[in-house]
Design a protein around this motif. Structure first.
Motif, PDB file in Angstrom:
ATOM      1  N   SER A  51       0.823  -1.210   0.000  1.00  0.00           N
ATOM      2  CA  SER A  51       0.000   0.000   0.000  1.00  0.00           C
ATOM      3  C   SER A  51       0.856   1.259   0.000  1.00  0.00           C
ATOM      4  O   SER A  51       0.612   2.192  -0.771  1.00  0.00           O
ATOM      5  CB  SER A  51      -0.934  -0.014   1.217  1.00  0.00           C
ATOM      6  OG  SER A  51      -1.707   1.162   1.249  1.00  0.00           O
ATOM      7  N   VAL A  52       1.883   1.295   0.868  1.00  0.00           N
ATOM      8  CA  VAL A  52       2.764   2.461   0.933  1.00  0.00           C
ATOM      9  C   VAL A  52       3.524   2.635  -0.381  1.00  0.00           C
ATOM     10  O   VAL A  52       3.618   3.748  -0.935  1.00  0.00           O
ATOM     11  CB  VAL A  52       3.741   2.329   2.115  1.00  0.00           C
ATOM     12  CG1 VAL A  52       4.786   3.428   2.073  1.00  0.00           C
ATOM     13  CG2 VAL A  52       2.984   2.373   3.438  1.00  0.00           C
ATOM     14  N   ALA A  53       4.083   1.539  -0.904  1.00  0.00           N
ATOM     15  CA  ALA A  53       4.864   1.616  -2.140  1.00  0.00           C
ATOM     16  C   ALA A  53       4.002   2.080  -3.316  1.00  0.00           C
ATOM     17  O   ALA A  53       4.415   2.943  -4.104  1.00  0.00           O
ATOM     18  CB  ALA A  53       5.486   0.255  -2.444  1.00  0.00           C
ATOM     19  N   SER A  54       2.801   1.528  -3.436  1.00  0.00           N
ATOM     20  CA  SER A  54       1.930   1.906  -4.547  1.00  0.00           C
ATOM     21  C   SER A  54       1.437   3.341  -4.400  1.00  0.00           C
ATOM     22  O   SER A  54       1.281   4.061  -5.393  1.00  0.00           O
ATOM     23  CB  SER A  54       0.741   0.949  -4.643  1.00  0.00           C
ATOM     24  OG  SER A  54      -0.002   0.946  -3.438  1.00  0.00           O
ATOM     25  N   ALA A  55       1.180   3.786  -3.150  1.00  0.00           N
ATOM     26  CA  ALA A  55       0.743   5.161  -2.931  1.00  0.00           C
ATOM     27  C   ALA A  55       1.840   6.152  -3.311  1.00  0.00           C
ATOM     28  O   ALA A  55       1.584   7.173  -3.960  1.00  0.00           O
ATOM     29  CB  ALA A  55       0.337   5.360  -1.472  1.00  0.00           C
ATOM     30  N   LEU A  56       3.097   5.860  -2.921  1.00  0.00           N
ATOM     31  CA  LEU A  56       4.216   6.734  -3.282  1.00  0.00           C
ATOM     32  C   LEU A  56       4.403   6.793  -4.799  1.00  0.00           C
ATOM     33  O   LEU A  56       4.635   7.857  -5.369  1.00  0.00           O
ATOM     34  CB  LEU A  56       5.501   6.233  -2.610  1.00  0.00           C
ATOM     35  CG  LEU A  56       5.587   6.416  -1.090  1.00  0.00           C
ATOM     36  CD1 LEU A  56       6.834   5.715  -0.550  1.00  0.00           C
ATOM     37  CD2 LEU A  56       5.609   7.896  -0.728  1.00  0.00           C
ATOM     38  N   MET A  57       4.277   5.640  -5.445  1.00  0.00           N
ATOM     39  CA  MET A  57       4.444   5.592  -6.899  1.00  0.00           C
ATOM     40  C   MET A  57       3.323   6.364  -7.599  1.00  0.00           C
ATOM     41  O   MET A  57       3.561   7.138  -8.536  1.00  0.00           O
ATOM     42  CB  MET A  57       4.443   4.131  -7.367  1.00  0.00           C
ATOM     43  CG  MET A  57       4.687   3.966  -8.847  1.00  0.00           C
ATOM     44  SD  MET A  57       6.324   4.526  -9.349  1.00  0.00           S
ATOM     45  CE  MET A  57       7.354   3.284  -8.581  1.00  0.00           C
ATOM     46  N   ALA A  58       2.091   6.174  -7.126  1.00  0.00           N
ATOM     47  CA  ALA A  58       0.951   6.859  -7.745  1.00  0.00           C
ATOM     48  C   ALA A  58       1.054   8.374  -7.556  1.00  0.00           C
ATOM     49  O   ALA A  58       0.771   9.143  -8.476  1.00  0.00           O
ATOM     50  CB  ALA A  58      -0.355   6.335  -7.150  1.00  0.00           C
TER      51      ALA A  58
END
Length: 210
Positions: A51-58
């Motif tokens: 969740s954190v990784a995808s949020a940062l990428m998005a």
């Protein structure tokens, strides 16, 4: 992350995808359960990390934005509206049941389990690698005539959330076509997810109910 709601994504993953994390293989899951090796931390850590990784990428690619734009809304008389919400729940459940049955129907057609005998034999001769292409072609044709159903359908949903009404015939058409297109995608193996389409179906159902 795609909906700019990473915390909600964690709960969504815990609710819907927990079995996928637990059962990499039935034997491993059984052994881990017997040894009580699957702790709460082991279950939650990969979901939080994703969740954190995808949020940062998005956020780095798409920026900080909201997919849906909500108009101001207040529930003035909750007790008076409660019967209507109960009825809306029944209507929404009926739509969900219809969608589930439609998906199973198309799945049976794509796997050659239902239909006339010549249809079954013909479908079973089609390679599985070609079935998503067939499903994609059908969905593409539907998308040409009803462009609102493509991708998330954000524009149509945001129009409804902004209190811009659509004719009932249009709402019913979009509800039906989106249901068929999503069921075709799932049945043919052209899986792009069902969460966003279900939001679209819910929006059309709510607007029709209104």
């Amino acid at each position: 992350a795609g909906f700019n709601a990473p915390i909600a994504g964690v709960f969504f993953a815990l609710e819907v995808l927990q079995d996928a994390f637990d059962s990499s293989s039935p034997n491993e899951y059984t052994a881990a359960t017997q040894k009580k090796a699957l702790t709460s931390t082991a279950r939650l850590a990969p979901i939080l990390t994703a969740s954190v990784a995808s949020a940062l990428m998005a956020h780095s690619i798409l920026g900080d934005h909201f997919v849906f734009h909500l108009a101001q809304y207040s529930l003035k008389s909750p007790l008076a509206g409660l019967p209507l919400y109960i009825l809306l729940g029944f209507v929404s459940g009926t739509v969900a049941f219809t969608f589930s049955r439609t998906a199973r129907l198309f799945q049976g057609l794509f796997y050659g389990d239902i239909g006339f005998q010549f249809m079954r034999s013909g479908v079973k001769r089609i390679p599985n690698s070609l079935k998503p292409i067939i499903g994609g072609l059908f969905c593409g044709v539907l998308g040409l005539f009803f462009p609102q159903i493509r991708f998330f359908g954000e524009e149509a949903q945001n129009a409804l959330l902004g209190n811009n009404s659509l004719p009932n015939t249009t709402l019913l058409s979009l509800l039906s076509v989106k249901m068929i297109a999503t069921a075709l995608s799932v049945a043919s193996g052209l899986v792009g997810g069902t969460f966003a389409p279900c939001l679209f179906l819910g929006s059309m159902t709510g607007a029709l109910f209104h």
